[in-house]
Design a protein around this motif. Sequence first.
Motif, PDB file in Angstrom:
ATOM      1  N   ALA A 199      60.713  31.387  28.787  1.00 38.03           N
ATOM      2  CA  ALA A 199      60.393  31.715  27.317  1.00 38.03           C
ATOM      3  C   ALA A 199      58.941  32.090  27.217  1.00 38.03           C
ATOM      4  O   ALA A 199      58.660  32.986  26.088  1.00 38.03           O
ATOM      5  CB  ALA A 199      60.838  30.596  26.338  1.00 38.03           C
ATOM      6  N   LEU A 200      58.329  31.553  27.831  1.00 35.04           N
ATOM      7  CA  LEU A 200      56.571  31.655  28.048  1.00 35.04           C
ATOM      8  C   LEU A 200      55.976  33.044  28.300  1.00 35.04           C
ATOM      9  O   LEU A 200      54.907  33.240  27.583  1.00 35.04           O
ATOM     10  CB  LEU A 200      55.888  29.596  28.646  1.00 35.04           C
ATOM     11  CG  LEU A 200      55.962  28.838  29.019  1.00 35.04           C
ATOM     12  CD1 LEU A 200      55.185  27.779  29.955  1.00 35.04           C
ATOM     13  CD2 LEU A 200      54.900  29.033  27.223  1.00 35.04           C
ATOM     14  N   PHE A 201      56.909  33.453  29.382  1.00 33.24           N
ATOM     15  CA  PHE A 201      56.203  35.088  29.527  1.00 33.24           C
ATOM     16  C   PHE A 201      56.381  35.798  28.701  1.00 33.24           C
ATOM     17  O   PHE A 201      55.813  36.236  28.155  1.00 33.24           O
ATOM     18  CB  PHE A 201      57.580  35.482  30.701  1.00 33.24           C
ATOM     19  CG  PHE A 201      57.071  34.796  32.258  1.00 33.24           C
ATOM     20  CD1 PHE A 201      55.701  34.011  32.387  1.00 33.24           C
ATOM     21  CD2 PHE A 201      57.246  35.422  33.125  1.00 33.24           C
ATOM     22  CE1 PHE A 201      55.452  33.339  33.533  1.00 33.24           C
ATOM     23  CE2 PHE A 201      56.807  34.726  34.341  1.00 33.24           C
ATOM     24  CZ  PHE A 201      55.529  33.760  34.021  1.00 33.24           C
ATOM     25  N   ARG A 202      57.704  35.128  27.622  1.00 31.48           N
ATOM     26  CA  ARG A 202      58.015  36.473  26.970  1.00 31.48           C
ATOM     27  C   ARG A 202      57.046  36.309  25.102  1.00 31.48           C
ATOM     28  O   ARG A 202      56.497  37.329  24.741  1.00 31.48           O
ATOM     29  CB  ARG A 202      59.858  36.016  26.080  1.00 31.48           C
ATOM     30  CG  ARG A 202      60.328  36.986  26.642  1.00 31.48           C
ATOM     31  CD  ARG A 202      61.629  36.898  26.870  1.00 31.48           C
ATOM     32  NE  ARG A 202      63.200  37.695  27.827  1.00 31.48           N
ATOM     33  CZ  ARG A 202      62.932  39.082  27.584  1.00 31.48           C
ATOM     34  NH1 ARG A 202      61.893  40.030  26.529  1.00 31.48           N
ATOM     35  NH2 ARG A 202      63.673  39.442  28.557  1.00 31.48           N
ATOM     36  N   SER A 203      57.548  34.830  24.941  1.00 30.41           N
ATOM     37  CA  SER A 203      56.038  34.685  24.049  1.00 30.41           C
ATOM     38  C   SER A 203      54.866  35.388  24.121  1.00 30.41           C
ATOM     39  O   SER A 203      53.432  35.094  23.221  1.00 30.41           O
ATOM     40  CB  SER A 203      55.831  32.659  24.430  1.00 30.41           C
ATOM     41  OG  SER A 203      57.348  32.596  23.717  1.00 30.41           O
ATOM     42  N   LEU A 204      54.496  34.669  24.921  1.00 33.21           N
ATOM     43  CA  LEU A 204      52.694  35.358  26.014  1.00 33.21           C
ATOM     44  C   LEU A 204      52.850  36.555  26.247  1.00 33.21           C
ATOM     45  O   LEU A 204      51.943  37.850  26.483  1.00 33.21           O
ATOM     46  CB  LEU A 204      52.428  34.783  26.770  1.00 33.21           C
ATOM     47  CG  LEU A 204      52.734  33.128  26.540  1.00 33.21           C
ATOM     48  CD1 LEU A 204      52.087  32.452  28.120  1.00 33.21           C
ATOM     49  CD2 LEU A 204      51.209  32.569  25.894  1.00 33.21           C
ATOM     50  N   GLY A 205      53.749  37.403  26.060  1.00 32.52           N
ATOM     51  CA  GLY A 205      53.902  38.753  26.613  1.00 32.52           C
ATOM     52  C   GLY A 205      53.028  39.035  27.875  1.00 32.52           C
ATOM     53  O   GLY A 205      52.806  40.104  28.338  1.00 32.52           O
ATOM     54  N   VAL A 206      53.965  38.639  28.970  1.00 34.47           N
ATOM     55  CA  VAL A 206      53.348  38.623  29.964  1.00 34.47           C
ATOM     56  C   VAL A 206      54.298  38.823  31.477  1.00 34.47           C
ATOM     57  O   VAL A 206      55.566  38.400  30.355  1.00 34.47           O
ATOM     58  CB  VAL A 206      52.385  37.590  30.926  1.00 34.47           C
ATOM     59  CG1 VAL A 206      51.143  37.388  29.900  1.00 34.47           C
ATOM     60  CG2 VAL A 206      52.568  35.906  30.761  1.00 34.47           C
ATOM     61  N   SER A 207      54.452  39.466  32.735  1.00 34.99           N
ATOM     62  CA  SER A 207      55.597  39.233  33.513  1.00 34.99           C
ATOM     63  C   SER A 207      55.561  38.675  34.652  1.00 34.99           C
ATOM     64  O   SER A 207      56.130  38.047  35.487  1.00 34.99           O
ATOM     65  CB  SER A 207      55.541  40.560  34.292  1.00 34.99           C
ATOM     66  OG  SER A 207      54.082  41.577  33.758  1.00 34.99           O
ATOM     67  N   THR A 208      54.520  37.790  34.853  1.00 38.77           N
ATOM     68  CA  THR A 208      53.760  36.985  36.366  1.00 38.77           C
ATOM     69  C   THR A 208      53.109  35.043  36.099  1.00 38.77           C
ATOM     70  O   THR A 208      52.577  34.872  34.304  1.00 38.77           O
ATOM     71  CB  THR A 208      52.482  37.746  36.785  1.00 38.77           C
ATOM     72  OG1 THR A 208      51.298  37.593  36.234  1.00 38.77           O
ATOM     73  CG2 THR A 208      52.945  39.273  37.398  1.00 38.77           C
ATOM     74  N   ARG A 209      53.105  34.998  36.652  1.00 39.17           N
ATOM     75  CA  ARG A 209      53.002  33.310  36.681  1.00 39.17           C
ATOM     76  C   ARG A 209      51.209  33.337  36.457  1.00 39.17           C
ATOM     77  O   ARG A 209      50.625  32.720  35.955  1.00 39.17           O
ATOM     78  CB  ARG A 209      53.170  32.753  37.818  1.00 39.17           C
ATOM     79  CG  ARG A 209      54.785  32.372  37.879  1.00 39.17           C
ATOM     80  CD  ARG A 209      54.947  31.508  39.792  1.00 39.17           C
ATOM     81  NE  ARG A 209      54.599  29.934  39.227  1.00 39.17           N
ATOM     82  CZ  ARG A 209      54.954  29.526  38.830  1.00 39.17           C
ATOM     83  NH1 ARG A 209      56.717  29.229  38.494  1.00 39.17           N
ATOM     84  NH2 ARG A 209      54.604  27.591  38.394  1.00 39.17           N
ATOM     85  N   THR A 210      50.482  34.143  37.116  1.00 39.56           N
ATOM     86  CA  THR A 210      48.863  34.280  37.021  1.00 39.56           C
ATOM     87  C   THR A 210      49.011  35.087  35.822  1.00 39.56           C
ATOM     88  O   THR A 210      47.881  34.630  34.961  1.00 39.56           O
ATOM     89  CB  THR A 210      48.339  35.445  38.283  1.00 39.56           C
ATOM     90  OG1 THR A 210      48.691  34.857  39.214  1.00 39.56           O
ATOM     91  CG2 THR A 210      47.020  35.482  37.787  1.00 39.56           C
ATOM     92  N   ALA A 211      49.195  36.095  35.365  1.00 41.56           N
ATOM     93  CA  ALA A 211      48.826  36.256  33.965  1.00 41.56           C
ATOM     94  C   ALA A 211      49.628  35.291  32.915  1.00 41.56           C
ATOM     95  O   ALA A 211      49.146  35.030  31.768  1.00 41.56           O
ATOM     96  CB  ALA A 211      50.033  37.188  33.292  1.00 41.56           C
ATOM     97  N   ALA A 212      50.406  34.421  33.119  1.00 40.13           N
ATOM     98  CA  ALA A 212      50.766  33.523  31.912  1.00 40.13           C
ATOM     99  C   ALA A 212      50.003  32.032  32.253  1.00 40.13           C
ATOM    100  O   ALA A 212      49.238  31.508  30.796  1.00 40.13           O
ATOM    101  CB  ALA A 212      52.324  32.530  31.909  1.00 40.13           C
ATOM    102  N   ALA A 213      49.312  31.862  33.246  1.00 42.60           N
ATOM    103  CA  ALA A 213      48.526  30.768  33.071  1.00 42.60           C
ATOM    104  C   ALA A 213      47.052  31.158  32.915  1.00 42.60           C
ATOM    105  O   ALA A 213      46.248  30.168  32.591  1.00 42.60           O
ATOM    106  CB  ALA A 213      48.145  31.001  35.204  1.00 42.60           C
ATOM    107  N   VAL A 214      46.179  32.748  32.784  1.00 43.71           N
ATOM    108  CA  VAL A 214      44.794  33.382  32.167  1.00 43.71           C
ATOM    109  C   VAL A 214      44.894  32.429  30.775  1.00 43.71           C
ATOM    110  O   VAL A 214      44.206  32.121  30.002  1.00 43.71           O
ATOM    111  CB  VAL A 214      44.848  34.591  32.411  1.00 43.71           C
ATOM    112  CG1 VAL A 214      43.198  35.419  31.953  1.00 43.71           C
ATOM    113  CG2 VAL A 214      44.516  34.181  34.275  1.00 43.71           C
ATOM    114  N   ALA A 215      46.456  33.542  30.308  1.00 44.90           N
ATOM    115  CA  ALA A 215      46.711  33.265  29.276  1.00 44.90           C
ATOM    116  C   ALA A 215      46.847  31.755  28.596  1.00 44.90           C
ATOM    117  O   ALA A 215      45.938  31.976  27.296  1.00 44.90           O
ATOM    118  CB  ALA A 215      47.947  34.548  28.677  1.00 44.90           C
TER     119      ALA A 215
END
Length: 224
Positions: A199-215
């Motif tokens: 859900a976090l990946f979709r809400s943040l518009g990212v596809s990797t853990r690294t991108a999710a962590a940065v966002a």
Amino acid sequence: MKSRKLIALIADDDEFFRMALASILTSKLKFAEVVQAASLDEAVEKLSARSDISLALFDLAMPGIESPANLRAVRDCFKTLRVAVVSGSKSRRDVLTALEAGVHGYVPKGLGVTELAHALQLIVDGVIYVPPSIATLPSTAEERPAPPRDAVSPPKSALATLTPRQRGVLALLVEGKSNKAIARDLDLGEGTVKVHMAALFRSLGVSTRTAAAVAGGRLLQPEP
């Protein structure tokens, strides 16, 4: 051959409606058990804890369903689960947004008992149920979907669409912790963390853990 025992989950913060819907499922559709939840986080934890639930019904007004990304995450993580929305909203945008998120039907709460039972039976049988009334619902400029968010720098408002559990998962992800460590720290199952992560990946518009962590790091920064 012995038929499979039908078990459903109702996720709605209206206890009276949950009880009424549970009665319909058991008496009209012959469900053997109905599990209840009052929030998305509670629903995800119950779905992750058992594999015998075949139907999950969500109310759009329930805490945690602020974003269609949450419905999509449930669909993505529970492949064999039939997922439907049972909502009091008659908004055309809500109907279309839910269907675009991949749910197997959108059932208005205003239906009578017989019509409601019929709609749910169709969903159980594999039909994608769309309310006939959608053909007459107005399509207004106010109901047009919002433009896509910038995936690199999500606005602070994105934080408001996250559930309390998702915020906790995001904070630990930003610290670099694994799913196993996050599950241990939050006293959750790893399967539950996986759903929140999707859900976090979709809400943040990212596809990797690294991108999710940065966002996530940008979202969780205090306002200057």
